[in-house]
Design a protein around this motif. Structure first.
Motif, short mmCIF file in Angstrom:
data_model
loop_
_atom_site.label_atom_id
_atom_site.label_comp_id
_atom_site.label_asym_id
_atom_site.label_seq_id
_atom_site.Cartn_x
_atom_site.Cartn_y
_atom_site.Cartn_z
N THR A 43 0.84 -1.21 0.00
CA THR A 43 0.00 0.00 0.00
C THR A 43 0.87 1.26 0.00
O THR A 43 0.58 2.23 -0.70
CB THR A 43 -0.95 0.00 1.22
OG1 THR A 43 -1.64 -1.25 1.26
CG2 THR A 43 -1.97 1.12 1.14
N ASP A 69 -6.73 -0.29 3.96
CA ASP A 69 -5.86 0.10 2.85
C ASP A 69 -6.61 1.04 1.90
O ASP A 69 -6.04 2.03 1.44
CB ASP A 69 -5.36 -1.14 2.09
CG ASP A 69 -4.23 -1.85 2.84
OD1 ASP A 69 -3.84 -1.36 3.92
OD2 ASP A 69 -3.75 -2.88 2.34
N GLU A 114 -3.78 -4.40 -5.63
CA GLU A 114 -2.98 -4.86 -4.49
C GLU A 114 -3.55 -6.19 -4.03
O GLU A 114 -4.68 -6.26 -3.55
CB GLU A 114 -2.99 -3.86 -3.33
CG GLU A 114 -2.19 -4.40 -2.15
CD GLU A 114 -2.14 -3.51 -0.91
OE1 GLU A 114 -2.36 -2.29 -1.02
OE2 GLU A 114 -1.90 -4.07 0.18
#
Ligand code: GTP
Ligand code: MG
Length: 213
Positions: A43, A69, A114
């Motif tokens: 992140t 996140d 991610e």
């Protein structure tokens, strides 16, 4: 008796991944699947990249629980979707397909995905990305490339983060580099410290060169 054998359990995933790839290409979006251990700095890397690059960036972020996140990334872009995987240790193409549907992809140049913090499970799942990025950090130990060969071999670029911690952890960089070259001779390895801002420019250079292609 002919017993049916399901040989390719990933077939459906791969078909959806291909649809994602087509959709992102049609929208002119370059996409990255960012994989790495929990806490390696995925992140943080995305936040630093959004600040450093002159491009419109969207983010899909996977985690078992929480939207922490996504909350962090929302300070850098409003094009962010959190996926909660529950007990799932990786993202799959269908989750990404649903997330893409929530984004304004026609307005984006880059999509970061991610993945769930994990060095093993994300490797085998095509999400429809253009490139896979493997992120290690020196806090994890210099044996992690050798112990996790598949992420090394599946990645188009490898990043080694948290170089600023070098005085505090014993990490043999030559040994790590030797393992990487043995496993994947051609993969570029960029060493950096995201929080100290060191080496981030080399990562941005790599990304911009890929965007130009
Ligand atoms: N010292 C140091 N800390 C860093 C660096 N990059 C990230 N961190 C710290 O490492 C911790 C984890 O960073 P994150 O960016 O949340 O890592 P992540 O890989 O996204 O973690 P998960 O999503 O939980 O898997 C945070 O406290 C960061 O501030 C770095 O270059 N150096
Ligand atoms: Mg994270």
């Amino acid at each position: 008796l002919e017993i049916p054998v399901v040989a390719d359990v990933l077939k459906l995933n791969d078909e959806i991944a291909q649809l994602n790839r087509q959709r992102l290409h049609d929208a002119g979006v370059f996409s990255l699947d960012l994989m790495g251990a929990p806490g390696a700095g995925k992140t943080a890397l995305i936040e630093a990249t959004i600040k450093a690059i002159d491009a419109r960036v969207g983010v899909v972020v996977g985690d078992l629980a929480t939207q922490r996140d996504a909350d962090r990334i929302a300070r850098c872009t409003d094009q962010v979707v959190q996926i909660n995987t529950g007990k799932g240790c990786h993202l799959d193409a269908n989750q990404v397909r649903q997330a893409i549907g929530r984004l304004n992809i026609d307005q984006l140049d880059i999509l970061f995905i991610e993945n769930v913090g994990n060095l093993i499970c994300p490797v085998g799942f095509d999400l429809g990305q253009d490139v896979k990025v493997g992120l290690f950090s020196i806090a994890e130990g210099d044996d992690k490339a050798a112990k996790h060969p598949y992420i090394v071999q599946a990645s188009d670029v490898l990043l080694l983060n948290k170089l600023d911690l070098a005085p505090h952890v014993s990490f043999n960089l030559e040994s790590f580099q030797a393992d990487v070259s043995r496993l994947s001779a051609a993969v570029p390895l960029i060493t950096l410290s995201v929080t100290a801002g060191q080496g981030v420019d080399q990562w941005i250079d790599w990304l911009e060169r890929r965007l130009d292609r």
